[in-house]
Design an enzyme around this catalytic site. Sequence first.
Site, short mmCIF file in Angstrom:
data_model
loop_
_atom_site.label_atom_id
_atom_site.label_comp_id
_atom_site.label_asym_id
_atom_site.label_seq_id
_atom_site.Cartn_x
_atom_site.Cartn_y
_atom_site.Cartn_z
N ARG A 58 31.64 21.16 7.68
CA ARG A 58 30.61 20.72 8.64
C ARG A 58 29.27 20.46 7.97
O ARG A 58 28.41 19.76 8.53
CB ARG A 58 30.52 21.71 9.80
CG ARG A 58 31.72 21.62 10.74
CD ARG A 58 31.65 22.65 11.84
NE ARG A 58 31.68 24.00 11.32
CZ ARG A 58 32.79 24.72 11.11
NH1 ARG A 58 33.96 24.21 11.42
NH2 ARG A 58 32.73 25.93 10.62
N GLU A 95 35.89 38.54 4.45
CA GLU A 95 36.16 39.85 5.05
C GLU A 95 37.45 40.42 4.45
O GLU A 95 37.52 41.58 4.10
CB GLU A 95 36.28 39.66 6.56
CG GLU A 95 36.07 40.92 7.34
CD GLU A 95 36.19 40.66 8.84
OE1 GLU A 95 36.08 39.49 9.26
OE2 GLU A 95 36.42 41.63 9.56
P1 AMP Z 1 29.44 32.66 5.47
O1 AMP Z 1 29.91 32.39 4.08
O2 AMP Z 1 29.91 33.98 6.01
O3 AMP Z 1 27.93 32.49 5.62
O4 AMP Z 1 30.16 31.61 6.42
C1 AMP Z 1 29.64 30.38 6.56
C2 AMP Z 1 30.68 29.34 6.85
O5 AMP Z 1 31.66 29.77 7.80
C3 AMP Z 1 29.99 28.13 7.43
O6 AMP Z 1 30.41 27.01 6.67
C4 AMP Z 1 30.43 28.07 8.87
O7 AMP Z 1 30.85 26.76 9.16
C5 AMP Z 1 31.57 29.06 9.03
N1 AMP Z 1 31.34 30.06 10.11
C6 AMP Z 1 31.22 31.41 9.93
N2 AMP Z 1 31.05 32.04 11.10
C7 AMP Z 1 31.04 31.09 12.06
C8 AMP Z 1 30.89 31.11 13.49
N3 AMP Z 1 30.69 32.24 14.20
N4 AMP Z 1 30.92 29.93 14.15
C9 AMP Z 1 31.11 28.78 13.46
N5 AMP Z 1 31.25 28.69 12.13
C10 AMP Z 1 31.24 29.83 11.42
#
Ligand code: AMP
Length: 173
Positions: A58, A95
């Site tokens: 995205r 996770e």
């Molecule tokens: P992180 O590495 O944990 O910051 O996860 C970020 C990536 O996971 C981003 O590219 C988001 O598109 C996706 N993502 C994580 N949590 C969500 C959520 N609650 N809703 C939508 N996309 C999420």
Amino acid sequence: MDLRSLIRDVPDFPKPGIIFKDITTLTKDPEGLRAAVDAMAERYADANVDLVVGIESRGFIFGAAVAYRMGIGFVPARKPGKLPAQTVNAEYELEYGTDAIEIHRDAIGEGQRILIVDDLLATGGTAAATAKLVSGLGGEIVAIAFLIDLTFLKGRAKLAGYEVFSLIEYDSE
Ligand code: AMP
């Protein structure tokens, strides 16, 4: 423009307990899409940015539009095995288990000024790994910009030392 009202919450996707922030309800709205892209592009319009790096998948939607709007190039940061030429790779913790992100080795030159773009900051692992790759290739990170910051997950802590910008914040689920 109330961008927040264009984000749809989808409970229990992709697994039970997660509230997925669905941005497709924003991207299909012409004014919402334009307002989000313009806000990112305008904020860094005078920051001498050379390239936008967008994070799969995205981050491609917003990153490519922001780059076009700024009149600069776009570089994709992709999941492993998707980029055809020589890549650099960084792993990050999920996770459960690990994931990785890749950028073409020749995509960024020494001293180029980079704006990293993704749709959403959760734990910060994806963006931190991308920032590590960009720095490793000699890029200077101007900022890391997100449409959404889930601030309660404290992703900014993993991005300490970088300017982090977001258009919408959620401080609880
Ligand atoms: P992180 O590495 O944990 O910051 O996860 C970020 C990536 O996971 C981003 O590219 C988001 O598109 C996706 N993502 C994580 N949590 C969500 C959520 N609650 N809703 C939508 N996309 C999420």
